[in-house]
Design a protein around this motif. Structure first.
Motif, PDB file in Angstrom:
ATOM      1  N   ALA A  61       0.840  -1.185   0.000  1.00 29.29           N
ATOM      2  CA  ALA A  61       0.000   0.000   0.000  1.00 29.29           C
ATOM      3  C   ALA A  61       0.882   1.245   0.000  1.00 29.29           C
ATOM      4  CB  ALA A  61      -0.907  -0.009   1.223  1.00 29.29           C
ATOM      5  N   LYS A  62       0.273   2.413  -0.186  1.00 28.21           N
ATOM      6  CA  LYS A  62       1.040   3.653  -0.200  1.00 28.21           C
ATOM      7  C   LYS A  62       1.803   3.819   1.113  1.00 28.21           C
ATOM      8  CE  LYS A  62      -2.281   6.136  -3.122  1.00 28.21           C
ATOM      9  NZ  LYS A  62      -3.198   7.298  -3.177  1.00 28.21           N
ATOM     10  N   GLY A  63       3.092   4.091   1.007  1.00 32.05           N
ATOM     11  CA  GLY A  63       3.919   4.250   2.188  1.00 32.05           C
ATOM     12  C   GLY A  63       5.369   4.006   1.851  1.00 32.05           C
ATOM     13  N   THR A  64       6.182   3.872   2.874  1.00 33.94           N
ATOM     14  CA  THR A  64       7.618   3.719   2.668  1.00 33.94           C
ATOM     15  C   THR A  64       7.948   2.544   1.760  1.00 33.94           C
ATOM     16  OG1 THR A  64       8.180   4.761   4.780  1.00 33.94           O
ATOM     17  CG2 THR A  64       9.811   3.266   3.829  1.00 33.94           C
ATOM     18  N   VAL A  65       7.328   1.385   2.009  1.00 27.07           N
ATOM     19  CA  VAL A  65       7.685   0.200   1.230  1.00 27.07           C
ATOM     20  C   VAL A  65       7.369   0.386  -0.249  1.00 27.07           C
ATOM     21  CG1 VAL A  65       7.226  -2.258   0.881  1.00 27.07           C
ATOM     22  CG2 VAL A  65       7.481  -1.355   3.195  1.00 27.07           C
ATOM     23  N   SER A  66       6.226   0.954  -0.555  1.00 29.64           N
ATOM     24  CA  SER A  66       5.857   1.093  -1.966  1.00 29.64           C
ATOM     25  C   SER A  66       6.678   2.174  -2.659  1.00 29.64           C
ATOM     26  CB  SER A  66       4.366   1.391  -2.103  1.00 29.64           C
ATOM     27  OG  SER A  66       4.012   2.578  -1.411  1.00 29.64           O
ATOM     28  N   TYR A  67       6.802   3.347  -2.045  1.00 29.97           N
ATOM     29  CA  TYR A  67       7.519   4.435  -2.700  1.00 29.97           C
ATOM     30  C   TYR A  67       9.006   4.108  -2.861  1.00 29.97           C
ATOM     31  CZ  TYR A  67       3.308   7.206  -1.709  1.00 29.97           C
ATOM     32  OH  TYR A  67       2.021   7.678  -1.653  1.00 29.97           O
ATOM     33  N   VAL A  68       9.638   3.641  -1.778  1.00 31.79           N
ATOM     34  CA  VAL A  68      11.049   3.288  -1.872  1.00 31.79           C
ATOM     35  C   VAL A  68      11.221   2.049  -2.750  1.00 31.79           C
ATOM     36  CG1 VAL A  68      13.114   2.622  -0.582  1.00 31.79           C
ATOM     37  CG2 VAL A  68      11.541   4.314   0.372  1.00 31.79           C
ATOM     38  N   GLN A  84      -1.344  -4.194  -6.390  1.00 26.10           N
ATOM     39  CA  GLN A  84      -2.272  -3.700  -5.380  1.00 26.10           C
ATOM     40  C   GLN A  84      -2.605  -4.814  -4.391  1.00 26.10           C
ATOM     41  OE1 GLN A  84      -4.102  -2.315  -2.946  1.00 26.10           O
ATOM     42  NE2 GLN A  84      -4.458  -0.621  -4.375  1.00 26.10           N
ATOM     43  N   PRO A  85      -2.270  -4.646  -3.095  1.00 27.45           N
ATOM     44  CA  PRO A  85      -2.558  -5.700  -2.116  1.00 27.45           C
ATOM     45  C   PRO A  85      -4.043  -6.031  -1.977  1.00 27.45           C
ATOM     46  CG  PRO A  85      -0.999  -4.098  -1.220  1.00 27.45           C
ATOM     47  CD  PRO A  85      -1.520  -3.526  -2.509  1.00 27.45           C
ATOM     48  N   ASP A  86      -4.913  -5.102  -2.346  1.00 24.68           N
ATOM     49  CA  ASP A  86      -6.350  -5.351  -2.199  1.00 24.68           C
ATOM     50  C   ASP A  86      -6.958  -6.045  -3.411  1.00 24.68           C
ATOM     51  OD1 ASP A  86      -6.417  -4.204   0.318  1.00 24.68           O
ATOM     52  OD2 ASP A  86      -6.761  -2.191  -0.484  1.00 24.68           O
ATOM     53  N   PHE A 197      -3.665   8.947  -6.501  1.00 24.36           N
ATOM     54  CA  PHE A 197      -3.887   7.783  -7.352  1.00 24.36           C
ATOM     55  C   PHE A 197      -3.252   6.522  -6.771  1.00 24.36           C
ATOM     56  CE2 PHE A 197      -4.156  11.410 -10.237  1.00 24.36           C
ATOM     57  CZ  PHE A 197      -5.359  11.143 -10.891  1.00 24.36           C
ATOM     58  N   ASP A 198      -3.943   5.400  -6.976  1.00 25.86           N
ATOM     59  CA  ASP A 198      -3.374   4.103  -6.639  1.00 25.86           C
ATOM     60  C   ASP A 198      -2.110   3.905  -7.457  1.00 25.86           C
ATOM     61  OD1 ASP A 198      -4.323   1.245  -5.395  1.00 25.86           O
ATOM     62  OD2 ASP A 198      -3.197   0.997  -7.261  1.00 25.86           O
ATOM     63  N   LEU A 199      -1.136   3.208  -6.900  1.00 28.62           N
ATOM     64  CA  LEU A 199       0.148   3.060  -7.585  1.00 28.62           C
ATOM     65  C   LEU A 199       0.078   2.146  -8.798  1.00 28.62           C
ATOM     66  CD1 LEU A 199       2.512   2.972  -4.495  1.00 28.62           C
ATOM     67  CD2 LEU A 199       1.972   4.892  -5.994  1.00 28.62           C
ATOM     68  N   ALA A 220       0.480  11.441   0.407  1.00 29.63           N
ATOM     69  CA  ALA A 220      -0.604  10.492   0.144  1.00 29.63           C
ATOM     70  C   ALA A 220      -1.889  11.013   0.769  1.00 29.63           C
ATOM     71  CB  ALA A 220      -0.251   9.129   0.721  1.00 29.63           C
ATOM     72  N   VAL A 221      -2.968  11.016  -0.003  1.00 31.76           N
ATOM     73  CA  VAL A 221      -4.262  11.528   0.460  1.00 31.76           C
ATOM     74  C   VAL A 221      -5.128  10.351   0.883  1.00 31.76           C
ATOM     75  CG1 VAL A 221      -6.307  12.869  -0.158  1.00 31.76           C
ATOM     76  CG2 VAL A 221      -4.067  13.496  -1.100  1.00 31.76           C
ATOM     77  N   PRO A 222      -5.412  10.205   2.174  1.00 32.62           N
ATOM     78  CA  PRO A 222      -6.227   9.078   2.642  1.00 32.62           C
ATOM     79  C   PRO A 222      -7.702   9.315   2.348  1.00 32.62           C
ATOM     80  CG  PRO A 222      -5.684  10.496   4.481  1.00 32.62           C
ATOM     81  CD  PRO A 222      -4.970  11.070   3.278  1.00 32.62           C
TER      82      PRO A 222
END
Length: 502
Positions: A61-68, A84-86, A197-199, A220-222
């Motif tokens: 999901a959006k966050g450190t793991v995805s962006y990095v 997308q994990p979902d 936007f979703d990645l 990131a906009v929640p």
């Protein structure tokens, strides 16, 4: 070697690093990292990836793991595949196999999905940097060089047979695109960009690399931010907004478009769906200091390929059927309008485009037929969209010329929904049509076979379709209606759908 002449997508991050090493590269909830921190982590994770991996999936999901993780794959010189994990695990597996992914970078949720896939016999290496320590001796000394024809990332669009279509985007495609944007916009390190936007959606690359190329911050906009969007934007200091037009209706319903509610915005961008004149007018009033642009572009043409700069004085008069113009094609590209016989026309027709943003074709060449077409010695992409040329030369979107629709910004082949519904218990045949409900696209399924409640359809379709593509409306028919040509009467079904849910 990297530098100004390098086509690498990661060069835009390196520019931001040089400008703003200590500035936040992104904020996502509690996650905040500076450019320098992101750079060091991306080198470390990139070095930990298998050297023989042709592609790395980023299942987070959006966050450190995805962006990095995205940067880590780019730094390693391999193809990045955002996942997308979902999404249903079966769909994720299809994407992994189609793109040749042999390694995954995962967060906690992504790790669970990866373990499920591994349990089903999938052979992929898994890097879970949140929980698994990485030997710092593995870090790359610098990003690996790439060529313009190397694939930067792969995104997936809807497929008519239920199998997603992979679109490879090259470093050369993105180099032209982001250099064009750098000349068009005055983004600075003082800007703060929304990241809505979703990645797995190509516009997310605009969110990230426009911000990073300027040394700015991406936020990131929640989902809960839309309850009072002006307040969220003010608290975060956001100056550049980008979303689908559907966001305008949501903000309007929560009272966020009253007065000059967003005076701090400098730029407002909308893409992924047709932008209504009324919506653009209301947003502009709420963000009076903002320059508003309506952008258009299928994934196959690298994020956005046409743009219109909104004017309260002239734009409404250029619109057709209440829709804003989409504007002029990006510099360096040629386009054609073709009539129903495939002949060029100057006024109205199907939009074809060729140029440096045109991607190489689908991962599966069989999908290219009718879309990537050689004409006069060049490969053109047939968008399937009908447009009209306005008096000033700008293009105005009229609608789809085929069975695709846009739902929440995603371009969806209705045949994929049909295929999935036909796989549900008791269904003999199914046809999906679209209509408008509450200012949004609604999918309506007409089916034959055994009647069933909508909840049963939704439960079964979650196995194969992303949540945003699952229809809410299902109507049983004894038989599907036919037109005089003995084909399914889709026009009649669309009219009926409008009566039922419109």
């Amino acid at each position: 070697m990297t530098g100004e002449c390098s086509p690498a997508l990661y060069e835009f991050f390196l520019r931001g690093l040089a400008k703003s090493p200590g500035r936040a590269a992104f904020r996502a909830g509690a996650d905040t990292l500076t450019y320098d921190q992101v750079y060091r982590l991306a080198l470390l994770w990139g070095g930990a990836l298998p050297r023989t991996s042709p592609a790395v999936g980023v299942l987070a999901a959006k966050g450190t793991v995805s962006y990095v993780g995205i940067l880590a794959g780019l730094f390693a010189g391999v193809t990045v595949v955002p996942l997308q994990p979902d999404f249903p695990a079966a769909r994720t597996r299809q994407m992994i196999e189609a793109a040749g992914v042999s390694a995954l970078i995962v967060d906690e949720r992504g790790r669970k999905i990866a373990e499920e896939l591994l349990g089903e016999g999938m052979d992929v290496a898994v890097l879970a940097p949140d929980t698994d320590p990485i030997d710092h001796g593995l870090a790359l000394p610098r990003p690996r060089p790439v060529e313009a024809d190397d694939i930067a990332y792969v995104l997936f669009t809807s497929g008519s047979t239920g199998t997603p279509k992979g679109v490879p985007i090259t470093h050369g495609n993105t180099a032209h695109y982001f250099r064009f944007l750098a000349g068009r916009y005055d983004f600075t390190s003082g800007d703060v960009f929304s990241q809505t936007f979703d990645l797995t959606f190509d516009c997310a690359m605009f969110d990230l690399f426009c911000a990073w190329g300027a040394g700015a911050t991406s936020v990131a906009v929640p989902p809960h931010a839309y309850r009072n969007l002006p307040r969220f934007l003010a608290e975060q200091g956001i100056t550049v907004w980008f979303s689908t037009p559907s966001a305008i209706s949501m903000v309007r319903r929560t009272g966020g478009l009253g007065g000059a509610a967003m005076p701090f915005l400098r730029w407002s961008f909308f893409a992924g769906e047709a932008l209504k004149v009324a919506d653009a007018t209301d947003w502009q009033r709420a963000a009076p200091a903002s320059v508003l642009e309506n952008l258009y572009g299928p994934t196959e043409l690298t994020i956005t390929i046409v743009g219109h700069r909104w004017s309260q004085e002239t734009s409404p008069g250029l619109g057709v059927n209440g829709l804003s113009p989409i504007g002029f094609v990006n510099d360096g590209h040629d386009h054609l309008l073709l009539d129903d016989e495939g002949r060029p026309t100057g006024t109205e027709g199907e939009l074809w485009i060729t140029g440096p943003q045109t991607t190489p074709g689908y991962l599966d060449p069989e999908h290219d037929h009718g879309r990537f077409v050689e004409r006069e010695g060049r490969v053109w992409y047939n968008t399937g969209d009908r447009v009209r040329r306005a008096a000033n030369g700008e293009l105005v979107y009229l609608g789809r010329g085929d069975a695709q629709v846009q739902v929440q910004g995603w371009r969806v082949e209705l045949a994929e929904i049909d295929h999935a519904v036909r796989g549900c218990d008791g269904v003999e045949d199914a046809v999906t049509v679209s209509t408008t409900a509450d200012d949004a696209t609604a999918l309506v399924v007409f089916y034959t076979g055994a009647p069933a409640p909508p909840a049963r359809f939704a439960a079964q379709l979650r196995r194969t379709l992303p949540a945003g593509l699952i229809p809410r409306h299902y109507h049983h028919l004894d038989e599907l209606p036919l037109n005089p040509n003995r084909k399914v009467d889709r026009a009649g079904l669309r009219a009926r759908a409008t009566e039922l849910v419109g």
